[in-house]
Design an enzyme around this catalytic site. Structure first.
Site, PDB file in Angstrom:
ATOM      1  N   LYS A  10       3.242   0.939  -5.079  1.00 20.07           N
ATOM      2  CA  LYS A  10       4.230   0.202  -6.206  1.00 20.07           C
ATOM      3  C   LYS A  10       3.011   0.318  -7.697  1.00 20.07           C
ATOM      4  O   LYS A  10       3.672   0.943  -8.813  1.00 20.07           O
ATOM      5  CB  LYS A  10       4.038  -0.959  -5.802  1.00 20.07           C
ATOM      6  CG  LYS A  10       5.041  -1.496  -4.395  1.00 20.07           C
ATOM      7  CD  LYS A  10       5.367  -2.056  -4.522  1.00 20.07           C
ATOM      8  CE  LYS A  10       4.733  -3.356  -3.952  1.00 20.07           C
ATOM      9  NZ  LYS A  10       3.820  -3.117  -3.023  1.00 20.07           N
ATOM     10  N   THR A  11       2.001  -0.204  -7.813  1.00 23.32           N
ATOM     11  CA  THR A  11       1.260  -0.224  -9.054  1.00 23.32           C
ATOM     12  C   THR A  11       0.013   1.210  -9.839  1.00 23.32           C
ATOM     13  O   THR A  11       0.517   1.359 -10.288  1.00 23.32           O
ATOM     14  CB  THR A  11      -0.159  -1.453  -8.956  1.00 23.32           C
ATOM     15  OG1 THR A  11       0.277  -2.846  -8.325  1.00 23.32           O
ATOM     16  CG2 THR A  11      -0.714  -1.436  -9.780  1.00 23.32           C
ATOM     17  N   ASP A  58       0.755  -1.102  -0.027  1.00 20.64           N
ATOM     18  CA  ASP A  58       0.177   0.271  -0.259  1.00 20.64           C
ATOM     19  C   ASP A  58       0.940   0.774   0.409  1.00 20.64           C
ATOM     20  O   ASP A  58       0.419   2.287   0.211  1.00 20.64           O
ATOM     21  CB  ASP A  58      -1.029  -0.076   1.063  1.00 20.64           C
ATOM     22  CG  ASP A  58      -2.234   0.435   1.103  1.00 20.64           C
ATOM     23  OD1 ASP A  58      -3.186   1.465  -0.358  1.00 20.64           O
ATOM     24  OD2 ASP A  58      -2.434   1.728   1.877  1.00 20.64           O
ATOM     25  N   HIS A  96       7.847  -8.165  -2.474  1.00 22.72           N
ATOM     26  CA  HIS A  96       9.569  -8.766  -3.126  1.00 22.72           C
ATOM     27  C   HIS A  96       9.713 -10.057  -2.877  1.00 22.72           C
ATOM     28  O   HIS A  96      10.648 -11.110  -2.872  1.00 22.72           O
ATOM     29  CB  HIS A  96      10.790  -8.337  -2.109  1.00 22.72           C
ATOM     30  CG  HIS A  96      10.139  -8.571  -0.582  1.00 22.72           C
ATOM     31  ND1 HIS A  96       9.063  -7.622   0.148  1.00 22.72           N
ATOM     32  CD2 HIS A  96      10.066  -9.822  -0.186  1.00 22.72           C
ATOM     33  CE1 HIS A  96       8.599  -8.069   0.981  1.00 22.72           C
ATOM     34  NE2 HIS A  96       9.270  -9.543   1.766  1.00 22.72           N
TER      35      HIS A  96
END
Length: 650
Positions: free
Chosen positions: A167-168, A164, A211
């Site tokens: 990133k996207t 949250d 990751h």
């Protein structure tokens, strides 16, 4: 024209490389370390004046000292064991032996990951140069590209960070699309590979669920990422998953660019993020370090241009090239079974040009490419280096991280995929030989300094620091403990994945092991230890370190027997002997003393008492001794039985 300009902007204007401009600035007495640093008007004037004086020719940078020629080796992606052996001038069995010590089982025709080839060459004392696979000497490539020609390829960038932190959303802003809106709960559920174009150059992005997937691919040998963009929310700062992402990126050995996101929020504090980064050995350029940081707002699309430019600047330093004429190969990013299309896989081409109709081997599966789609869903016929495409036509669904390579026909592809399946099964059997506390000496890394990789998890930060400091204090000149990752919380799948990739043990203090992590640890043969008493933890690791030390042996004499008669037999002369002290043991080593001279050293072929074969004969008893490979035994010779015992190390 504004009074200030950045280094890379001025370099582009003057048609110089960033490195050349930094050298020029240094010669002019300007203390500028980063390509993204801002230059004052006075500095810009100095540079322009210097360039004009030299007729526009920038001073050449001082060449780096050349390594010693006889210790230089060039490695390239997809290098086989035989090719590596020939490059270093050693036999292929020697390379296979050293690979086995690195827990890599490979035939002479097996291709090696670039990182594995480089580490092996460095362990053998070579200076390593990274190159590209030589173009085949046979027929010219059908795509019309000149043999051996290397071209600049787009950088492959992986987005990582805490959940949250945007990133996207950041990738959405870059792509001008809305991927997040179509995902459950706004959380990335899959791995995506996308390409964008900025300033005339392309950038390939890998958007991962975190990751864990990044390291899972690396654990399978898929080195696909050139740069990691670490997304950190300016209001939250460094969080536990951020720390894990940093450790995973460091373990992969790739440069990190920090994108400080959500600067549009009222409680945003980007400076605090830069300060926190120093705790994890990431010193921002603003503080005189070499870690590039960019303040962005994915929601407001603020400073995205600076981030993209920064990626291209770092990529220029990396000098990323690909050989279009090489045999096409790459890695699987994601794969699934589609009801209408069958097995489909998103692959990243790393070398060569992948073409529809090519026969491919993908891990343990194979097939002939029937169709290819780019990241926008458009059909394409070819895909070059650093290009992500979705392929159809495989016989089954491959695994993320599997390597693919193009072969001459379907029959060859089927044969090689079957061989790969057998190799993978052998590897799975070899997993039981991963590093453990009981078996460190057999698994020790070659070289003067031995390293025990460890992942530490504890219940609270205080305990975590106490355990980490206690373990690091155990390191000495011969054995070093390398804490790959440490964090607060239970041991999860992410920890096991990182241990798999770095061949580490996992140590927990006052924590538990998640059920999924326990199952994965058993499957991957990862040694997981959980303690409630710190002294027991330290004692176990100390014992493990003793196992990592080079063993020291001393000779211990067991006994002596005097030869009093010689009996000739078809097997050779048997020494009829009398044990004068100690004992003579069949399993021990032996030497023959003639006066003060040692005339033979070896092992006993046979030891008999009367007519019985025995393991040992004690003082005062007679025996018959048959020596292995020695026929010159004489009456009066003394047969000494001895063994080499390991001296404990403290």
């Amino acid at each position: 024209m504004p009074g200030t300009i950045r280094v890379y902007e001025l370099a582009k204007e003057l048609k110089m490389s960033n490195t050349e401009l930094l050298h020029l600035l240094e010669s002019l007495g300007e203390n500028v370390r980063s390509h993204s640093s801002t230059l004052s008007a006075e500095s810009v004037a100095k540079v322009r004046g210097s360039v004009q004086k030299s007729d526009g020719a920038p001073p050449a940078p001082t060449p780096a000292p050349k390594p010693v020629a006889d210790k230089l080796v060039e490695v390239f992606p997809g290098m086989t064991v035989r090719e590596l052996a020939e490059a270093m001038g050693v036999g292929a069995p020697e390379i296979q032996k050293r690979l086995l010590a690195m827990r890599v089982i490979a035939s002479v025709t097996q291709t090696l990951d670039l990182d594995v080839s480089s580490r092996l060459a460095e362990q053998m004392g070579y200076e390593v140069l990274t190159g590209m696979r030589p173009a085949p000497k046979a027929a010219a490539p059908s795509n019309g590209v000149r043999k051996g020609s290397s071209v600049n390829r787009p950088p492959v960038v992986t987005i990582m960070g805490h959940v949250d932190h945007g990133k996207t959303t950041l990738l959405d802003a870059i792509r001008h699309t809305d991927v997040t809106g179509g995902e459950f709960g706004g959380i990335t559920q899959h791995i995506g590979a996308y390409q964008v174009e900025w300033d005339g150059r392309k950038i390939t992005f890998l958007d991962t669920p975190g990751h864990a997937a990044f390291t899972a691919m690396r654990a399978r040998g898929a080195q696909v990422t050139d740069i990691v963009v670490l997304v950190v929310a300016a209001d939250d700062g460094i969080m536990p998953q951020t720390v894990e992402a940093i450790n995973h990126a460091k373990a992969a050995g790739v440069p990190i660019i920090v994108a400080v996101n959500k600067i549009d929020r009222e409680d945003a504090n980007p400076d605090r993020v830069l300060t926190q980064l120093t705790e994890y050995e990431l010193l921002a350029e603003a503080y005189g370090g070499d870690t590039m940081t960019v303040n962005v707002s994915a929601k407001k699309k603020t400073n995205l241009e600076d981030l993209l430019t920064g990626i291209l600047v770092v990529a220029e330093d990396l000098d990323l090239t690909g050989d279009p004429a090489a045999n096409p190969e790459g890695a699987v990013v994601e794969a699934q079974l589609d009801r209408g299309r069958g097995p489909v896989a998103t692959v990243l081409v790393q070398q060569g040009i992948l073409t529809v109709g090519d026969a491919v081997v993908v891990g343990e599966t194979h097939g002939k490419i029937k169709a290819m789609l780019d990241d926008k869903g458009q059909r394409v016929l070819k895909a070059g280096p650093s290009t992500p495409v979705e392929i159809q036509g495989l016989s089954s669904v491959p695994n993320a991280g599997d390597r693919f390579t193009v072969v001459k026909d379907d029959r060859t592809a089927r044969h090689l995929s079957e061989e790969e399946g057998m190799r993978k099964r052998t590897e799975r059997l070899a997993l039981r030989h991963r590093v453990t506390l009981q078996d460190l000496r057999r698994q020790m890394i070659e070289g003067e300094t031995k390293v025990l990789n460890a992942i530490i998890k504890a219940d609270v930060h205080g305990s975590l620091e106490a355990v980490r400091q206690s373990l690091e204090q155990l390191s000495d000149a011969e054995v070093k403990i390398d804490v790959v990752h440490s964090g607060v919380g239970n041991i999860g799948q992410s920890d096991i994945l990182l241990a798999t990739a770095s061949n580490a043990i996992v140590i927990g203090f006052n924590v538990t092991v998640d059920n999924d992590a326990r199952t994965m640890a058993q499957d991957e043969s990862i040694d997981v230890r959980v303690y409630n008493i710190i002294y027991e933890l330290i004692d176990d690791v100390r014992k493990a370190m003793l196992g990592k030390l080079e063993p020291v042996y001393e000779e211990v004499s067991l006994g002596h027997a005097e030869c009093r008669a010689i009996f000739r037999t078809p097997r050779g002369p048997v020494a009829g002997s009398y044990v004068i002290d100690g004992k003579v043991t069949r399993a021990a080593e032996a030497r023959v003393l003639r006066g003060k001279e040692v005339v033979w050293k070896g092992r006993l072929q046979s030891l008999r008492h009367v007519k019985d074969d025995v393991r040992e004969v004690l003082t005062g008893f007679e025996c018959g001794i048959l020596l292995d490979g020695f026929t010159d035994i004489q009456v009066g010779d003394i047969v000494e039985s001895f063994e080499m015992r390991e001296v404990p190390r403290y």
